[in-house]
Design a protein around this motif. Structure first.
Motif, PDB file in Angstrom:
ATOM      1  N   ASN A  41     -70.568 -73.507  40.241  1.00 19.16           N
ATOM      2  CA  ASN A  41     -69.124 -73.501  40.486  1.00 19.16           C
ATOM      3  C   ASN A  41     -68.604 -72.091  40.741  1.00 19.16           C
ATOM      4  OD1 ASN A  41     -69.004 -76.268  40.232  1.00 19.16           O
ATOM      5  ND2 ASN A  41     -68.306 -76.232  38.118  1.00 19.16           N
ATOM      6  N   VAL A  42     -69.066 -71.131  39.964  1.00 16.29           N
ATOM      7  CA  VAL A  42     -68.624 -69.746  40.146  1.00 16.29           C
ATOM      8  C   VAL A  42     -69.171 -69.183  41.454  1.00 16.29           C
ATOM      9  CG1 VAL A  42     -68.833 -67.410  39.218  1.00 16.29           C
ATOM     10  CG2 VAL A  42     -68.276 -69.295  37.691  1.00 16.29           C
ATOM     11  N   ALA A  43     -70.404 -69.496  41.775  1.00 14.29           N
ATOM     12  CA  ALA A  43     -71.026 -68.968  43.000  1.00 14.29           C
ATOM     13  C   ALA A  43     -70.295 -69.428  44.253  1.00 14.29           C
ATOM     14  CB  ALA A  43     -72.495 -69.383  43.058  1.00 14.29           C
ATOM     15  N   ARG A  44     -69.620 -70.536  44.189  1.00 11.86           N
ATOM     16  CA  ARG A  44     -68.900 -71.067  45.358  1.00 11.86           C
ATOM     17  C   ARG A  44     -67.550 -70.392  45.595  1.00 11.86           C
ATOM     18  NH1 ARG A  44     -70.321 -76.744  43.197  1.00 11.86           N
ATOM     19  NH2 ARG A  44     -72.291 -77.139  44.228  1.00 11.86           N
ATOM     20  N   LEU A  45     -67.081 -69.637  44.634  1.00 11.68           N
ATOM     21  CA  LEU A  45     -65.755 -69.023  44.740  1.00 11.68           C
ATOM     22  C   LEU A  45     -65.819 -67.768  45.613  1.00 11.68           C
ATOM     23  CD1 LEU A  45     -64.710 -69.340  41.008  1.00 11.68           C
ATOM     24  CD2 LEU A  45     -63.947 -70.774  42.913  1.00 11.68           C
ATOM     25  N   ASP A  46     -64.901 -67.657  46.548  1.00 12.87           N
ATOM     26  CA  ASP A  46     -64.868 -66.513  47.450  1.00 12.87           C
ATOM     27  C   ASP A  46     -64.692 -65.191  46.711  1.00 12.87           C
ATOM     28  OD1 ASP A  46     -65.174 -68.141  49.668  1.00 12.87           O
ATOM     29  OD2 ASP A  46     -63.017 -68.306  50.027  1.00 12.87           O
ATOM     30  N   GLU A  47     -63.911 -65.196  45.639  1.00  9.88           N
ATOM     31  CA  GLU A  47     -63.610 -63.958  44.911  1.00  9.88           C
ATOM     32  C   GLU A  47     -64.735 -63.543  43.975  1.00  9.88           C
ATOM     33  OE1 GLU A  47     -61.539 -66.831  43.605  1.00  9.88           O
ATOM     34  OE2 GLU A  47     -60.946 -66.917  45.678  1.00  9.88           O
ATOM     35  N   GLY A  48     -65.709 -64.395  43.768  1.00  9.90           N
ATOM     36  CA  GLY A  48     -66.765 -64.142  42.795  1.00  9.90           C
ATOM     37  C   GLY A  48     -67.546 -62.872  43.044  1.00  9.90           C
ATOM     38  N   GLY A  49     -67.827 -62.565  44.308  1.00  9.49           N
ATOM     39  CA  GLY A  49     -68.597 -61.364  44.635  1.00  9.49           C
ATOM     40  C   GLY A  49     -67.884 -60.084  44.225  1.00  9.49           C
ATOM     41  N   ALA A  50     -66.591 -60.016  44.476  1.00 12.54           N
ATOM     42  CA  ALA A  50     -65.836 -58.817  44.122  1.00 12.54           C
ATOM     43  C   ALA A  50     -65.748 -58.649  42.610  1.00 12.54           C
ATOM     44  CB  ALA A  50     -64.431 -58.888  44.726  1.00 12.54           C
ATOM     45  N   VAL A  51     -65.542 -59.749  41.910  1.00 12.59           N
ATOM     46  CA  VAL A  51     -65.472 -59.693  40.448  1.00 12.59           C
ATOM     47  C   VAL A  51     -66.833 -59.307  39.875  1.00 12.59           C
ATOM     48  CG1 VAL A  51     -65.065 -61.052  38.346  1.00 12.59           C
ATOM     49  CG2 VAL A  51     -63.553 -61.317  40.323  1.00 12.59           C
ATOM     50  N   ALA A  52     -67.890 -59.890  40.395  1.00 15.41           N
ATOM     51  CA  ALA A  52     -69.239 -59.560  39.932  1.00 15.41           C
ATOM     52  C   ALA A  52     -69.538 -58.076  40.140  1.00 15.41           C
ATOM     53  CB  ALA A  52     -70.266 -60.432  40.634  1.00 15.41           C
ATOM     54  N   ALA A  53     -69.086 -57.520  41.247  1.00 18.70           N
ATOM     55  CA  ALA A  53     -69.316 -56.096  41.522  1.00 18.70           C
ATOM     56  C   ALA A  53     -68.623 -55.223  40.477  1.00 18.70           C
ATOM     57  CB  ALA A  53     -68.835 -55.747  42.926  1.00 18.70           C
ATOM     58  N   ARG A  54     -67.421 -55.593  40.082  1.00 16.94           N
ATOM     59  CA  ARG A  54     -66.703 -54.833  39.036  1.00 16.94           C
ATOM     60  C   ARG A  54     -67.435 -54.923  37.705  1.00 16.94           C
ATOM     61  NH1 ARG A  54     -60.837 -56.734  38.542  1.00 16.94           N
ATOM     62  NH2 ARG A  54     -60.755 -55.005  37.078  1.00 16.94           N
ATOM     63  N   ILE A  55     -67.946 -56.106  37.394  1.00 17.28           N
ATOM     64  CA  ILE A  55     -68.687 -56.297  36.143  1.00 17.28           C
ATOM     65  C   ILE A  55     -69.965 -55.464  36.165  1.00 17.28           C
ATOM     66  CG2 ILE A  55     -69.937 -57.982  34.732  1.00 17.28           C
ATOM     67  CD1 ILE A  55     -67.893 -60.094  35.864  1.00 17.28           C
ATOM     68  N   GLU A  56     -70.678 -55.498  37.281  1.00 18.59           N
ATOM     69  CA  GLU A  56     -71.930 -54.741  37.418  1.00 18.59           C
ATOM     70  C   GLU A  56     -71.672 -53.244  37.244  1.00 18.59           C
ATOM     71  OE1 GLU A  56     -74.975 -56.141  37.924  1.00 18.59           O
ATOM     72  OE2 GLU A  56     -74.198 -58.161  38.135  1.00 18.59           O
ATOM     73  N   GLU A  57     -70.622 -52.758  37.860  1.00 13.01           N
ATOM     74  CA  GLU A  57     -70.291 -51.333  37.750  1.00 13.01           C
ATOM     75  C   GLU A  57     -70.011 -50.956  36.301  1.00 13.01           C
ATOM     76  OE1 GLU A  57     -66.946 -48.144  39.333  1.00 13.01           O
ATOM     77  OE2 GLU A  57     -67.047 -50.115  40.263  1.00 13.01           O
ATOM     78  N   SER A  58     -69.231 -51.767  35.610  1.00 10.00           N
ATOM     79  CA  SER A  58     -68.922 -51.497  34.202  1.00 10.00           C
ATOM     80  C   SER A  58     -70.188 -51.539  33.346  1.00 10.00           C
ATOM     81  CB  SER A  58     -67.903 -52.505  33.674  1.00 10.00           C
ATOM     82  OG  SER A  58     -66.661 -52.329  34.319  1.00 10.00           O
ATOM     83  N   PHE A  59     -71.049 -52.515  33.614  1.00  5.08           N
ATOM     84  CA  PHE A  59     -72.285 -52.635  32.844  1.00  5.08           C
ATOM     85  C   PHE A  59     -73.182 -51.417  33.072  1.00  5.08           C
ATOM     86  CE2 PHE A  59     -76.742 -53.796  32.483  1.00  5.08           C
ATOM     87  CZ  PHE A  59     -76.780 -54.193  31.161  1.00  5.08           C
ATOM     88  N   LEU A  60     -73.348 -51.020  34.320  1.00  6.69           N
ATOM     89  CA  LEU A  60     -74.209 -49.869  34.610  1.00  6.69           C
ATOM     90  C   LEU A  60     -73.653 -48.584  34.014  1.00  6.69           C
ATOM     91  CD1 LEU A  60     -75.276 -50.780  38.246  1.00  6.69           C
ATOM     92  CD2 LEU A  60     -76.621 -50.996  36.141  1.00  6.69           C
ATOM     93  N   ASN A  61     -72.327 -48.456  33.951  1.00  3.40           N
ATOM     94  CA  ASN A  61     -71.713 -47.316  33.262  1.00  3.40           C
ATOM     95  C   ASN A  61     -72.078 -47.338  31.778  1.00  3.40           C
ATOM     96  OD1 ASN A  61     -70.476 -46.238  35.529  1.00  3.40           O
ATOM     97  ND2 ASN A  61     -68.545 -47.319  35.181  1.00  3.40           N
ATOM     98  N   ALA A  62     -72.034 -48.514  31.170  1.00  3.04           N
ATOM     99  CA  ALA A  62     -72.387 -48.639  29.751  1.00  3.04           C
ATOM    100  C   ALA A  62     -73.843 -48.278  29.515  1.00  3.04           C
ATOM    101  CB  ALA A  62     -72.107 -50.059  29.255  1.00  3.04           C
ATOM    102  N   VAL A  63     -74.719 -48.715  30.409  1.00  3.87           N
ATOM    103  CA  VAL A  63     -76.142 -48.387  30.283  1.00  3.87           C
ATOM    104  C   VAL A  63     -76.339 -46.873  30.336  1.00  3.87           C
ATOM    105  CG1 VAL A  63     -78.378 -48.545  31.460  1.00  3.87           C
ATOM    106  CG2 VAL A  63     -76.999 -50.596  31.115  1.00  3.87           C
TER     107      VAL A  63
END
Length: 119
Positions: A41-63
């Motif tokens: 369901n999440v993968a089908r959402l158009d906005e999912g890629g942009a949100v995932a990118a923000r999450i990835e950036e925050s996670f990599l900063n934490a790492v």
């Protein structure tokens, strides 16, 4: 979403390791239908890629900030799906949200328990 991202950026190395461990445990067991359906369901959402990118950036900063050197990919996956569940809660059932957030919450709960026991 901003609160979730701030929490991700404040993860400690220990918390990241515990999230990775919870994700590994979840991957060893058969994931339920709610988990698979929630991801679809999440993968089908158009906005999912942009949100995932923000999450990835925050996670990599934490790492980087925490100096974590362990199983990053598993923890990253758990954080990504938990963040997407938080961002798109309205599009998911309660069971789907719970399934997508399970490794994230389990890791954080274990870290809190260990911190409380050490005090």
């Amino acid at each position: 979403m901003d609160a979730f991202l701030k929490r991700v950026e404040s993860l400690t190395s220990e918390e990241i390791a515990l999230i990775a461990s919870a994700q590994a445990a979840a991957q060893r067991t058969a994931r339920g239908q709610a988990y698979r359906q929630g991801r679809q369901n999440v993968a089908r959402l158009d906005e999912g890629g942009a949100v995932a990118a923000r999450i990835e950036e925050s996670f990599l900063n934490a790492v980087r900030e925490s100096g974590f050197t362990g199983e990053k990919v598993r923890a990253q996956s758990a954080v990504r799906w938990a963040g997407l569940a938080a961002a798109f809660r309205a599009e998911l059932s309660a069971d789907e949200c719970e399934a997508l957030e399970s490794a994230w919450l389990s890791g954080l709960e274990q870290a809190a328990s260990e911190l409380a026991a050490a005090v």
